[in-house]
Write an enzyme that holds these catalytic residues in place. Structure first.
Site, PDB file in Angstrom:
ATOM      1  N   HIS A   1      41.978 -40.306 -38.305  1.00  0.00           N
ATOM      2  CA  HIS A   1      42.331 -39.790 -39.350  1.00  0.00           C
ATOM      3  C   HIS A   1      43.660 -40.299 -39.758  1.00  0.00           C
ATOM      4  CE1 HIS A   1      43.679 -37.096 -36.376  1.00  0.00           C
ATOM      5  NE2 HIS A   1      44.341 -36.393 -37.330  1.00  0.00           N
TER       6      HIS A   1
ATOM      7  N   HIS B   1      46.704 -38.924 -39.851  1.00  0.00           N
ATOM      8  CA  HIS B   1      48.027 -38.146 -39.303  1.00  0.00           C
ATOM      9  C   HIS B   1      48.867 -39.311 -38.638  1.00  0.00           C
ATOM     10  CE1 HIS B   1      46.448 -33.869 -39.818  1.00  0.00           C
ATOM     11  NE2 HIS B   1      46.696 -34.378 -40.915  1.00  0.00           N
TER      12      HIS B   1
ATOM     13  N   ASP C   1      50.365 -39.583 -35.876  1.00  0.00           N
ATOM     14  CA  ASP C   1      50.537 -39.685 -34.332  1.00  0.00           C
ATOM     15  C   ASP C   1      49.294 -40.354 -34.016  1.00  0.00           C
ATOM     16  OD1 ASP C   1      48.977 -37.293 -35.234  1.00  0.00           O
ATOM     17  OD2 ASP C   1      49.060 -36.253 -33.352  1.00  0.00           O
ATOM     18  N   HIS C   2      48.349 -40.611 -35.127  1.00  0.00           N
ATOM     19  CA  HIS C   2      47.010 -41.599 -34.827  1.00  0.00           C
ATOM     20  C   HIS C   2      47.202 -43.058 -35.617  1.00  0.00           C
ATOM     21  CE1 HIS C   2      44.534 -37.932 -33.360  1.00  0.00           C
ATOM     22  NE2 HIS C   2      45.723 -37.143 -33.824  1.00  0.00           N
TER      23      HIS C   2
END
Length: 322
Positions: free
Chosen positions: A105, A107, A109-110
């Protein structure tokens, strides 16, 4: 990066995280340590994103999947240089390359490590996949299959934590990369409770035994974890409905059998938890959580609201507990 300093804040916007500081600090202190790089199955290498924090736990888990000279990676961490160094070293030591980058997804931090991957491996420019992609990304469709030697990975659109959230099933292991929908510790923050609960039901229907979460330890009983997460939410729903029924009964007892028993969220929280709560916990945590549950119950047709003198008041519809 120092523990507690990093991490992408992914939480319901109505929720003020200050109310949870002590809890999150305590949770982080008890987390089991994870290795920076670990072969966690014959087909899966976990590489920590080097971004530990109150929301990212030990850090974002990124997964290198496959057994051959070309493998795929799921998620890219937050853009921490140490993570890119770990990836480069792991590929060099293992004598393999990456053919696909699958993002669970949007976000940060991904997705934050994508620029580092492209800097290191420019040929990956056409191999980055995400649901609802940006201009440089390729789309992922529900059910789409990605194959590398030793691994068949099937995409599952499972929104709730975010609208574009994807999980991935590793067919050879009957395992699922759960992204942020199901974590290795605790529970995830979600954009839309009803959608997330439906996604968990869908995830459960695939009968995967093991879960590889985006944060935290491997989930050895994924079915049990999902069942437990859903049961917890259903218990909270019943608590809310029971409190609304109680208010309705009290009002009707005093008004000759008439009245809806409508209450504000603040009044409902008092009915459920009493009036001696810390003001911060009440206003910054319990009230937003309770309103989130009420919205979900309204979608289910079990509660409704009315506006009286500009104030929203909630009431139970029929016999919602039946």
């Amino acid at each position: 990066m120092a523990p507690g300093k990093g991490g992408y804040k992914q939480i319901n916007k109505a929720l003020n995280i200050c109310a949870f500081e002590d809890y999150l600090d305590g949770q982080q202190a008890t987390l089991p340590p994870l290795q920076d790089v670990e072969q966690i199955s014959p087909r899966v290498i976990r590489v920590l994103g080097q971004n530990p924090g109150k929301f990212t736990l030990q850090g974002t888990n990124t997964y290198i999947v496959g057994t051959g000279s070309e493998r795929l990676i799921i998620d890219t961490g937050q853009g921490i240089p140490d993570w890119a160094d770990l990836i480069s070293t792991t590929l060099l030591d293992g004598n393999f390359s990456l053919s696909h980058v699958l993002l669970t997804h949007w976000h940060g931090d991904h997705t934050g490590g994508v620029p580092d991957l492209l800097r290191l491996y420019p040929d990956l420019i056409s191999g980055i996949y995400k649901h609802t992609p940006s201009k440089i990304q390729q789309p992922i469709e529900d059910g789409q299959v990605f194959k590398v030697e030793g691994a068949t990975v099937r995409a599952v659109h499972a929104p709730g934590h975010s609208s574009d959230h994807m999980c991935f099933i590793l067919e050879e292991e009957q395992a699922m990369f759960t992204g942020d929908n199901v974590l290795g510790h605790g529970t995830s923050a979600v954009e839309h409770l009803s959608t997330w609960m439906a996604a968990l039901q869908q995830m459960k229907s695939h009968n995967c035994r093991k879960g590889y979460p985006a944060h935290g330890i491997v989930i050895n009983d994924l079915q049990g974890r999902i069942t437990g997460q859903l049961a917890q939410k259903f218990r909270r729903e019943r608590q809310v409905l029971k409190a609304l029924e109680q208010v309705k009964s009290q009002e009707r007892a005093m008004a000759g059998g008439r009245g809806k028993g409508s209450v504000t969220v603040k009044q409902l929280v008092s009915t459920m938890h009493g009036d001696s709560l810390d003001g911060g916990i009440r206003e910054l945590a319990l009230e937003p959580f309770t309103e989130e549950i009420l919205r979900k119950l309204a979608e289910d047709g079990k509660v409704a609201f009315e506006i009286r003198t500009g104030i929203k008041k909630w009431f139970v519809v029929g016999t919602a507990l039946d």
